[in-house]
Design an enzyme around this catalytic site. Structure first.
Site, PDB file in Angstrom:
ATOM      1  N   HIS A   5       1.676  67.743   9.030  1.00  0.00           N
ATOM      2  CA  HIS A   5       3.128  67.677   9.258  1.00  0.00           C
ATOM      3  C   HIS A   5       3.474  68.216  10.643  1.00  0.00           C
ATOM      4  O   HIS A   5       2.636  68.802  11.328  1.00  0.00           O
ATOM      5  CB  HIS A   5       3.886  68.452   8.175  1.00  0.00           C
ATOM      6  CG  HIS A   5       3.664  69.947   8.233  1.00  0.00           C
ATOM      7  ND1 HIS A   5       2.682  70.580   7.498  1.00  0.00           N
ATOM      8  CD2 HIS A   5       4.280  70.931   8.939  1.00  0.00           C
ATOM      9  CE1 HIS A   5       2.725  71.886   7.741  1.00  0.00           C
ATOM     10  NE2 HIS A   5       3.687  72.119   8.621  1.00  0.00           N
ATOM     11  N   HIS A  32       6.259  68.595   2.701  1.00  0.00           N
ATOM     12  CA  HIS A  32       6.918  68.199   3.956  1.00  0.00           C
ATOM     13  C   HIS A  32       6.011  67.345   4.834  1.00  0.00           C
ATOM     14  O   HIS A  32       4.806  67.573   4.922  1.00  0.00           O
ATOM     15  CB  HIS A  32       7.441  69.384   4.747  1.00  0.00           C
ATOM     16  CG  HIS A  32       6.450  70.459   5.071  1.00  0.00           C
ATOM     17  ND1 HIS A  32       5.168  70.500   4.561  1.00  0.00           N
ATOM     18  CD2 HIS A  32       6.561  71.564   5.866  1.00  0.00           C
ATOM     19  CE1 HIS A  32       4.545  71.569   5.018  1.00  0.00           C
ATOM     20  NE2 HIS A  32       5.355  72.223   5.815  1.00  0.00           N
ATOM     21  N   HIS A  65       5.612  73.793  15.702  1.00  0.00           N
ATOM     22  CA  HIS A  65       4.163  73.649  15.530  1.00  0.00           C
ATOM     23  C   HIS A  65       3.866  72.301  14.900  1.00  0.00           C
ATOM     24  O   HIS A  65       4.753  71.633  14.376  1.00  0.00           O
ATOM     25  CB  HIS A  65       3.599  74.766  14.637  1.00  0.00           C
ATOM     26  CG  HIS A  65       4.058  74.709  13.212  1.00  0.00           C
ATOM     27  ND1 HIS A  65       5.124  75.434  12.728  1.00  0.00           N
ATOM     28  CD2 HIS A  65       3.601  73.999  12.143  1.00  0.00           C
ATOM     29  CE1 HIS A  65       5.302  75.189  11.440  1.00  0.00           C
ATOM     30  NE2 HIS A  65       4.388  74.308  11.054  1.00  0.00           N
ATOM     31  N   HIS A 108       3.111  80.834   2.557  1.00  0.00           N
ATOM     32  CA  HIS A 108       4.538  80.551   2.667  1.00  0.00           C
ATOM     33  C   HIS A 108       5.208  80.672   1.299  1.00  0.00           C
ATOM     34  O   HIS A 108       4.596  80.350   0.277  1.00  0.00           O
ATOM     35  CB  HIS A 108       4.762  79.118   3.152  1.00  0.00           C
ATOM     36  CG  HIS A 108       4.293  78.838   4.535  1.00  0.00           C
ATOM     37  ND1 HIS A 108       4.711  79.550   5.625  1.00  0.00           N
ATOM     38  CD2 HIS A 108       3.479  77.873   5.028  1.00  0.00           C
ATOM     39  CE1 HIS A 108       4.162  79.043   6.727  1.00  0.00           C
ATOM     40  NE2 HIS A 108       3.394  78.032   6.386  1.00  0.00           N
ATOM     41  N   TYR A 161      -1.347  80.387  11.707  1.00  0.00           N
ATOM     42  CA  TYR A 161      -0.783  79.859  12.958  1.00  0.00           C
ATOM     43  C   TYR A 161      -1.571  80.359  14.151  1.00  0.00           C
ATOM     44  O   TYR A 161      -2.009  81.527  14.147  1.00  0.00           O
ATOM     45  CB  TYR A 161       0.663  80.326  13.148  1.00  0.00           C
ATOM     46  CG  TYR A 161       1.682  79.697  12.254  1.00  0.00           C
ATOM     47  CD1 TYR A 161       1.865  78.321  12.201  1.00  0.00           C
ATOM     48  CD2 TYR A 161       2.511  80.490  11.462  1.00  0.00           C
ATOM     49  CE1 TYR A 161       2.847  77.755  11.386  1.00  0.00           C
ATOM     50  CE2 TYR A 161       3.486  79.934  10.645  1.00  0.00           C
ATOM     51  CZ  TYR A 161       3.640  78.568  10.608  1.00  0.00           C
ATOM     52  OH  TYR A 161       4.607  78.015   9.808  1.00  0.00           O
ATOM     53  N   GLU A 208      -1.006  74.805  13.336  1.00  0.00           N
ATOM     54  CA  GLU A 208      -1.099  75.426  12.016  1.00  0.00           C
ATOM     55  C   GLU A 208      -2.213  74.759  11.228  1.00  0.00           C
ATOM     56  O   GLU A 208      -2.482  73.568  11.391  1.00  0.00           O
ATOM     57  CB  GLU A 208       0.219  75.241  11.243  1.00  0.00           C
ATOM     58  CG  GLU A 208       0.207  75.944   9.869  1.00  0.00           C
ATOM     59  CD  GLU A 208       1.440  75.666   8.997  1.00  0.00           C
ATOM     60  OE1 GLU A 208       2.157  74.680   9.264  1.00  0.00           O
ATOM     61  OE2 GLU A 208       1.669  76.437   8.046  1.00  0.00           O
TER      62      GLU A 208
END
Lengths: 309, 309, 309, 309
Positions: free
Chosen positions: A156, A202, A216, A248, A257, A267
């Protein structure tokens, strides 16, 4: 229900030092270089992850500064480009059309347009298929000669926009993305949103910040152990780790990251959940933004908001 | 080669709120309460990890402030108490002797003395054996009714001392500990040392700080996944996570730090390596202290040095 | 490209001992019971996995023998039921239509028809949504009060058919499934095929065997560690493990097989890869069938082909 | 309590094809070749695991058949060789003494004698230290240039004996090993025993079978994920996997078994528990031998008892 945009196809990122970044993305991150090209005087290097079928998923573009040139999403059918051209133009969004290979080696037919945040967005169809790195008959689960971290695929892209709500409306109403999660300010406006087409949490996400900003882009890893092994590799090579392996709250995903040699944040991501089209979005409150972003520490390091490209 | 001190047997920690801490250590951390006792007007709760055989490995002691009451190491033979009494007294260190059960329920025969840093140290033999929570015949690998994080055993204790070198000399020369790793200041003096008896990277460690200080005590976890699952449990219960799952340079171990309800820092630890008695110590330089402590971030959060008990 | 069938919605399985199986599926496997119902004299228990939004994904049906009553796939839109009714009837496949709640509590509107292999297949829309077990605002990544194995969701169903090619053609041509992998006999005919709608390696698969046969149905697990923890739980409860944690060549997935108390084979599955609609199928040869199914052992235990329902 | 024998130092195994086996042990298993030597007309290759400090832990010995030449244990002090010589000779066991380097490159001073089962046993002191593959200052946790599976160290050896009880008595009474677990026949005699010196579940184990037999020798892996990754590597290279990743009941450890190119069984092992010298042994009954050995399958494949060297 039409299934037009399938997933993120590639990101093209600006890098002031093309050779250094190529070395990093191939030797440390472990992507495969598929082509080099000079077009309109701009040097570019084309990279793919090992399990991807198409010609490229990351394009490095020689440029004076770092940041995102554009993001590109794969559509299922050639006709989907017409469909979205019509929708966008009906909404007074100018659309440019490109023939296959016009934008670069291996490239499909594409349309390009600007999101309200100033981000250049592309939809693409008919990318050259170069195959993943396994045989089509009796394949092993993974090539044995990979180097570095070697994530199987791009996952993503996460960008910044002054007006998160306008960005979100553009992606959901015109591009048919679906909202999975959002972080709301106390006054109710969206501080960040997470949007999908691939039935995952996502494919693109956006957080409040300067227009055109890249927070990112992320590669998929197979599990939490892979993320930790990757952190060992990053540390060994002296890569600046921004956030060590953690979780997360949003997406439930596992993450680390870090920065490429010129400052673009990368990421590694895994986890998440399956998203049906009728998924009811999850909401995070402003008070819980820390937990939404870093579930264990419950607070966001200052770099998260201030360092981007 | 005599094998007298085997490993860390227990820590006794001060807690201003005994009931709150008992709830935390049993329900969140998942230790088992084995006894309660009032002695000399002081309330104490005795806890063990599920895979430990002895009566207790953590003792919570009602006290006005938090911190370490004492650390206790298991010796192999009753005669080892005499051996160390002789050594200590020959070095002019006063030693107190206690009969079995004199210091509390389940307690073994013990000697107590003070380290140069002011820490109260105990050696103990003949703790009451209550068994781990598995049958002695055809046992499953783990009880199925554990609650919370449920680490199998206590691993090590990490303390603070003004004079790290004096502490280290005391433990190596008098107590026969072996140095595995050290962090050296640019002028060559020891900023931190890691000492073992159990063929693991450390049973006790010390870092520069106020005398008598407790930096943390650590429980063993089986792997990196267990540490992450534990972080989920900690976050769920609102426990303050000091450092999310990451890796140490020293010990190579995996770790997460967090605080009990009154401020004593806990750690979950796994990994490390086997240490022979002829192991040659590893040295970390002052410039690399960040990497020594948190291998991925290469920097130490301020709390690491300033928050202790 | 139309995206009509989204994924496997549920399986209804026959069980001669409804109470014993309910205990197993709720206490060992850790599903949640959402309803009980008697319809046409048949007792049924309705179960869901914790992260599923709909009313049920497994239905246990009191019956004299074990096996599969039917498999049901979720469609995106109500109109998709009409679309497939038209297609099936045009191919002379009789279709029965059912209103919402007609087939049971929480049930959506549905059509049912028979595959060439005699399997009863259902497409369903508008299942009652009961929510996963997390709040819609600031959710933790996982409920903390789950019992047993607690997989987040149903993944796929694997059946047996005398004519694998006819089954495959039915699912790909009429139901718009896509072929991801196949095992071919030396004479070129399909011994087993793997079919998807969810961009994963399979939602349904079929292997040569008796018509109407159920080989197994599978639940998703988050990673290889989860599969091992689950095996501990299975062993602890005395569940018959058919195949201990291992890896498939087909799908690249990780797996463990075991039996419910009446003989229906269950699987826990994780891993796999992302499938675009233009995915080129992978072929396994008959000589490599052992490796295709169990990548490490390269041979298939006799039970794999002979024990089914 | 004297701590003389520390752990398994090395195994010397017979291999009919020295070059093929060297390629396997270095390229697939990932050991490091430290020397080659011809002595008394016998070719040998010396290998070590990356994290071991000493010159070798596996010696391959050209021979007409496969099997175990001898097992060697490290003692802490030179005087321990005298101690055990005295004990053995007092028990009428002939002992041969060898000076450092007499038995091969890097070799320490050693004594050798025969166990009642006919196995040649060595105790060794003063092996040449060649260091692990990391710097002594600011080391990373793992070298980045390892190939193949690359276990950090040798763990244990598992042999066969007609009289398990005599073997066990020899190791416990004369060599001061401690019994951790045993499998008892219904008539009460020992079918298999597990013996340790390193505070782990076993350094040497024995099961009923032909005298002098080698069942397997095992390397330590860091966790369950490492064992699975290793199985991928084995399968990729066409190595015959005897038992795919699974769990033992005895030791609680995780395991995979496989064969080197000439038929010696190798194991990768991790897990287990800490063993104090006062550990009370665990007993498995004959009925539960299947679960004792393979905890998930609860049965032992025929190869386990019949294939050995």
């Amino acid at each position: 229900m039409p299934d037009r945009i399938l997933r993120l196809q590639h990101v093209e990122v600006r890098v002031p030092d093309l050779e250094l970044c190529t070395a990093y993305y191939t030797e440390v991150l472990g992507l495969i270089e598929t082509a080099r090209d000079v077009r309109d005087g701009v040097d570019r290097v084309f990279l793919k992850c090992w399990d991807e079928q198409e010609h490229h998923s990351v394009v490095l573009r020689q440029a004076p500064t770092y940041g995102l040139d554009h993001m590109s999403f794969k559509v299922a059918d050639a006709a989907d480009l017409d469909h979205f051209t019509d929708r966008l133009e009906a909404a007074s969004v100018p659309v440019k059309r490109f023939a296959a290979r016009e934008l670069g080696p291996g490239w499909g037919a594409a349309i390009r347009f600007e999101a309200p945040s100033g981000h250049l967005v592309e939809l693409v169809h008919g990318m050259e298929r170069v195959g993943n790195m396994l045989p089509m008959t009796n394949p092993p689960p993974r090539p044995q000669d990979l180097v570095g971290i070697a994530p199987p695929r791009l996952d993503h892209v996460f960008v910044m926009a002054e007006d998160v709500e306008a960005f979100t409306a553009f992606f959901t109403e015109l591009l048919e993305f679906r909202l999975t999660e959002q972080i709301l300010a106390n006054d109710g406006h969206q501080l960040a949103t997470f949007l999908e087409r691939s039935h995952t949490p996502h494919d693109v996400a956006v957080i409040t910040g300067p227009n055109g900003g890249l927070h990112h882009f992320a590669f998929w890893m197979d599990d939490w152990n892979g993320i930790r092994d990757a952190a060992d590799t990053l540390a060994y090579h002296g890569v600046q780790i921004d956030v060590a392996p953690t979780r997360h709250g949003v997406t439930r995903g596992y993450t680390t990251y870090f920065f490429d040699p010129v400052g673009n944040r990368n990421e590694l991501f895994t986890g998440g959940y399956w998203v049906d089209p009728d998924f009811e979005p999850i909401t995070w409150t402003e008070e819980e933004m820390g937990r939404a972003i870093f579930y264990y520490h419950r607070e966001v390091n200052e770099r998260f908001f201030t360092v981007h490209s």
